[in-house]
Write a protein that holds these residues in place. Structure first.
Motif, PDB file in Angstrom:
ATOM      1  N   GLU A  29      10.592  39.107  25.088  1.00  0.00           N
ATOM      2  CA  GLU A  29      11.223  38.608  23.692  1.00  0.00           C
ATOM      3  C   GLU A  29      12.548  38.470  23.833  1.00  0.00           C
ATOM      4  OE1 GLU A  29      11.084  40.595  19.421  1.00  0.00           O
ATOM      5  OE2 GLU A  29       9.244  40.380  20.199  1.00  0.00           O
ATOM      6  N   ALA A  30      13.200  39.611  24.257  1.00  0.00           N
ATOM      7  CA  ALA A  30      14.815  39.403  24.404  1.00  0.00           C
ATOM      8  C   ALA A  30      15.327  38.398  25.495  1.00  0.00           C
ATOM      9  CB  ALA A  30      14.972  41.061  25.028  1.00  0.00           C
ATOM     10  N   ALA A  31      14.260  38.259  26.446  1.00  0.00           N
ATOM     11  CA  ALA A  31      14.834  37.147  27.436  1.00  0.00           C
ATOM     12  C   ALA A  31      14.803  35.704  26.782  1.00  0.00           C
ATOM     13  CB  ALA A  31      13.897  37.256  28.847  1.00  0.00           C
ATOM     14  N   VAL A  32      13.729  35.478  25.896  1.00  0.00           N
ATOM     15  CA  VAL A  32      13.411  34.308  25.469  1.00  0.00           C
ATOM     16  C   VAL A  32      14.618  34.046  24.404  1.00  0.00           C
ATOM     17  CG1 VAL A  32      12.051  33.308  23.667  1.00  0.00           C
ATOM     18  CG2 VAL A  32      10.990  34.159  25.432  1.00  0.00           C
ATOM     19  N   GLU A  33      15.052  34.978  23.588  1.00  0.00           N
ATOM     20  CA  GLU A  33      15.894  34.989  22.760  1.00  0.00           C
ATOM     21  C   GLU A  33      17.519  34.666  23.463  1.00  0.00           C
ATOM     22  OE1 GLU A  33      16.494  38.724  20.309  1.00  0.00           O
ATOM     23  OE2 GLU A  33      14.297  38.309  19.392  1.00  0.00           O
ATOM     24  N   MET A  34      17.504  35.193  24.740  1.00  0.00           N
ATOM     25  CA  MET A  34      18.947  34.892  25.417  1.00  0.00           C
ATOM     26  C   MET A  34      18.760  33.677  26.195  1.00  0.00           C
ATOM     27  SD  MET A  34      19.827  38.488  26.803  1.00  0.00           S
ATOM     28  CE  MET A  34      18.283  39.412  27.423  1.00  0.00           C
ATOM     29  N   GLY A  35      17.543  33.017  26.193  1.00  0.00           N
ATOM     30  CA  GLY A  35      17.250  31.686  26.931  1.00  0.00           C
ATOM     31  C   GLY A  35      17.323  31.821  28.356  1.00  0.00           C
ATOM     32  N   VAL A  36      16.689  33.043  28.770  1.00  0.00           N
ATOM     33  CA  VAL A  36      16.636  33.397  30.225  1.00  0.00           C
ATOM     34  C   VAL A  36      15.182  33.842  30.680  1.00  0.00           C
ATOM     35  CG1 VAL A  36      18.908  34.219  30.311  1.00  0.00           C
ATOM     36  CG2 VAL A  36      17.219  35.718  30.180  1.00  0.00           C
ATOM     37  N   GLY A  37      14.949  33.484  31.927  1.00  0.00           N
ATOM     38  CA  GLY A  37      13.556  34.017  32.622  1.00  0.00           C
ATOM     39  C   GLY A  37      13.656  35.068  33.621  1.00  0.00           C
ATOM     40  N   LEU A  38      13.135  36.217  33.184  1.00  0.00           N
ATOM     41  CA  LEU A  38      13.303  37.252  33.911  1.00  0.00           C
ATOM     42  C   LEU A  38      11.996  37.763  34.531  1.00  0.00           C
ATOM     43  CD1 LEU A  38      15.370  39.430  31.356  1.00  0.00           C
ATOM     44  CD2 LEU A  38      16.164  38.255  33.236  1.00  0.00           C
ATOM     45  N   SER A  39      12.228  38.746  35.508  1.00  0.00           N
ATOM     46  CA  SER A  39      11.087  39.595  36.155  1.00  0.00           C
ATOM     47  C   SER A  39      11.421  40.984  35.528  1.00  0.00           C
ATOM     48  CB  SER A  39      11.045  39.612  37.326  1.00  0.00           C
ATOM     49  OG  SER A  39      10.388  38.458  37.845  1.00  0.00           O
ATOM     50  N   CYS A  40      10.619  41.755  35.128  1.00  0.00           N
ATOM     51  CA  CYS A  40      10.863  43.232  34.777  1.00  0.00           C
ATOM     52  C   CYS A  40       9.892  44.077  35.137  1.00  0.00           C
ATOM     53  CB  CYS A  40      11.171  43.308  33.158  1.00  0.00           C
ATOM     54  SG  CYS A  40      12.350  42.421  32.466  1.00  0.00           S
ATOM     55  N   ALA A  41      10.189  45.318  35.811  1.00  0.00           N
ATOM     56  CA  ALA A  41       9.327  46.412  36.217  1.00  0.00           C
ATOM     57  C   ALA A  41       9.491  47.532  35.404  1.00  0.00           C
ATOM     58  CB  ALA A  41       9.674  46.407  37.568  1.00  0.00           C
ATOM     59  N   LEU A 101      17.672  49.158  44.810  1.00  0.00           N
ATOM     60  CA  LEU A 101      18.899  48.419  44.525  1.00  0.00           C
ATOM     61  C   LEU A 101      19.750  48.859  43.498  1.00  0.00           C
ATOM     62  CD1 LEU A 101      17.078  45.018  44.663  1.00  0.00           C
ATOM     63  CD2 LEU A 101      18.544  45.753  46.634  1.00  0.00           C
ATOM     64  N   PHE A 102      20.977  49.306  44.054  1.00  0.00           N
ATOM     65  CA  PHE A 102      21.960  49.831  43.169  1.00  0.00           C
ATOM     66  C   PHE A 102      22.867  48.547  42.401  1.00  0.00           C
ATOM     67  CE2 PHE A 102      20.844  52.674  46.512  1.00  0.00           C
ATOM     68  CZ  PHE A 102      20.481  53.946  45.627  1.00  0.00           C
ATOM     69  N   LEU A 103      22.193  47.992  41.564  1.00  0.00           N
ATOM     70  CA  LEU A 103      22.729  46.907  40.877  1.00  0.00           C
ATOM     71  C   LEU A 103      22.439  47.102  39.290  1.00  0.00           C
ATOM     72  CD1 LEU A 103      21.146  43.903  43.159  1.00  0.00           C
ATOM     73  CD2 LEU A 103      23.541  44.867  43.426  1.00  0.00           C
ATOM     74  N   GLN A 104      23.298  46.516  38.526  1.00  0.00           N
ATOM     75  CA  GLN A 104      23.072  46.745  37.302  1.00  0.00           C
ATOM     76  C   GLN A 104      21.910  45.883  36.728  1.00  0.00           C
ATOM     77  OE1 GLN A 104      26.393  45.197  34.959  1.00  0.00           O
ATOM     78  NE2 GLN A 104      25.556  45.869  32.985  1.00  0.00           N
ATOM     79  N   GLY A 105      21.097  46.536  35.636  1.00  0.00           N
ATOM     80  CA  GLY A 105      19.957  45.656  35.229  1.00  0.00           C
ATOM     81  C   GLY A 105      18.719  46.599  34.969  1.00  0.00           C
ATOM     82  N   ALA A 124      18.853  37.165  35.353  1.00  0.00           N
ATOM     83  CA  ALA A 124      19.925  36.468  34.558  1.00  0.00           C
ATOM     84  C   ALA A 124      21.334  37.120  35.057  1.00  0.00           C
ATOM     85  CB  ALA A 124      19.598  36.738  33.156  1.00  0.00           C
ATOM     86  N   SER A 125      22.275  37.361  34.167  1.00  0.00           N
ATOM     87  CA  SER A 125      23.308  37.914  34.494  1.00  0.00           C
ATOM     88  C   SER A 125      23.185  39.411  34.627  1.00  0.00           C
ATOM     89  CB  SER A 125      24.543  37.710  33.545  1.00  0.00           C
ATOM     90  OG  SER A 125      24.414  38.262  32.372  1.00  0.00           O
ATOM     91  N   ALA A 126      23.814  40.309  35.152  1.00  0.00           N
ATOM     92  CA  ALA A 126      23.647  41.679  35.116  1.00  0.00           C
ATOM     93  C   ALA A 126      23.589  42.289  33.826  1.00  0.00           C
ATOM     94  CB  ALA A 126      24.720  42.535  36.005  1.00  0.00           C
ATOM     95  N   GLN A 127      24.298  41.944  32.974  1.00  0.00           N
ATOM     96  CA  GLN A 127      24.542  42.409  31.531  1.00  0.00           C
ATOM     97  C   GLN A 127      23.179  42.143  30.798  1.00  0.00           C
ATOM     98  OE1 GLN A 127      26.863  44.742  30.296  1.00  0.00           O
ATOM     99  NE2 GLN A 127      25.320  44.924  29.015  1.00  0.00           N
ATOM    100  N   ASP A 129      20.261  41.180  32.156  1.00  0.00           N
ATOM    101  CA  ASP A 129      19.232  42.150  32.911  1.00  0.00           C
ATOM    102  C   ASP A 129      19.113  43.466  31.974  1.00  0.00           C
ATOM    103  OD1 ASP A 129      18.695  40.068  34.247  1.00  0.00           O
ATOM    104  OD2 ASP A 129      19.691  40.857  36.253  1.00  0.00           O
ATOM    105  N   GLU A 130      20.283  44.096  31.929  1.00  0.00           N
ATOM    106  CA  GLU A 130      20.421  45.525  31.350  1.00  0.00           C
ATOM    107  C   GLU A 130      20.047  45.435  29.988  1.00  0.00           C
ATOM    108  OE1 GLU A 130      23.654  48.627  30.504  1.00  0.00           O
ATOM    109  OE2 GLU A 130      23.286  48.329  32.625  1.00  0.00           O
ATOM    110  N   ASP A 131      20.660  44.506  29.273  1.00  0.00           N
ATOM    111  CA  ASP A 131      20.093  44.401  27.719  1.00  0.00           C
ATOM    112  C   ASP A 131      18.691  44.163  27.369  1.00  0.00           C
ATOM    113  OD1 ASP A 131      23.111  44.547  27.205  1.00  0.00           O
ATOM    114  OD2 ASP A 131      23.128  42.425  26.667  1.00  0.00           O
ATOM    115  N   ALA A 132      18.119  43.518  28.390  1.00  0.00           N
ATOM    116  CA  ALA A 132      16.663  43.141  28.320  1.00  0.00           C
ATOM    117  C   ALA A 132      16.077  44.519  28.567  1.00  0.00           C
ATOM    118  CB  ALA A 132      16.204  42.076  29.093  1.00  0.00           C
ATOM    119  N   ALA A 133      16.422  45.403  29.705  1.00  0.00           N
ATOM    120  CA  ALA A 133      15.841  46.617  30.060  1.00  0.00           C
ATOM    121  C   ALA A 133      15.705  47.565  28.974  1.00  0.00           C
ATOM    122  CB  ALA A 133      16.349  46.976  31.207  1.00  0.00           C
TER     123      ALA A 133
END
Length: 141
Positions: A29-41, A101-105, A124-127, A129-133
């Motif tokens: 839902e957050a990804a759709v609101e941001m207009g991005v396509g994500l994978s989340c785990a 992986l030591f990357l933001q998100g 998406a952008s690192a921020q 990714d983290e906002d969706a998480a």
């Protein structure tokens, strides 16, 4: 004798499948609101996968990246974006489990003050990714 139970090897019960699905619905839902396509785990406290989603518009490799970020966050109980210095030390080479992986998100999942797992996103952008998480974890608790 040995009994199978729901407690993880570290003694902390990780997120249930129902909780993980709820969180992943919120990340989508957050990804759709941001207009991005994500994978989340969603992973448990040992970094073992509980559930994962890859949106149709997310690139193929984002699923592995999301899981790697989540494993790092679960291993250290901190947002993955703050762990870049840990990554420079090479500790992931001596810690059991899948690749980190030591990357933001990714962000840890805490329950009653205990680390029970983590949720990581990629695509998406690192921020973003983290906002969706964060949205996913908030929906879970």
């Amino acid at each position: 004798g040995l009994m199978a139970g729901t407690a993880g090897a570290q003694g902390t019960i990780g997120p249930s499948l129902a909780e993980a699905k709820k969180a992943l619905a919120a990340t989508e839902e957050a990804a759709v609101e941001m207009g991005v396509g994500l994978s989340c785990a969603v992973v448990d406290s040992r970094g073992t996968l509980v559930a994962m989603t890859r949106m149709d518009s997310a690139r193929y490799f984002t699923a592995n990246v999301a899981a790697g970020k989540a494993r790092a966050s679960a291993a250290f109980g901190a947002p993955s974006g703050g762990l870049t210095r840990v990554g420079e030390l090479g500790l992931e080479k001596v810690i059991d489990g899948g690749e980190m992986l030591f990357l933001q998100g990714a962000v840890p999942i805490m329950k009653d003050g205990d680390l029970v797992g983590a949720l990581g996103c990629s695509g998406a952008s690192a921020q973003q990714d983290e906002d969706a998480a964060k949205a996913g974890v908030a929906a879970m608790l």
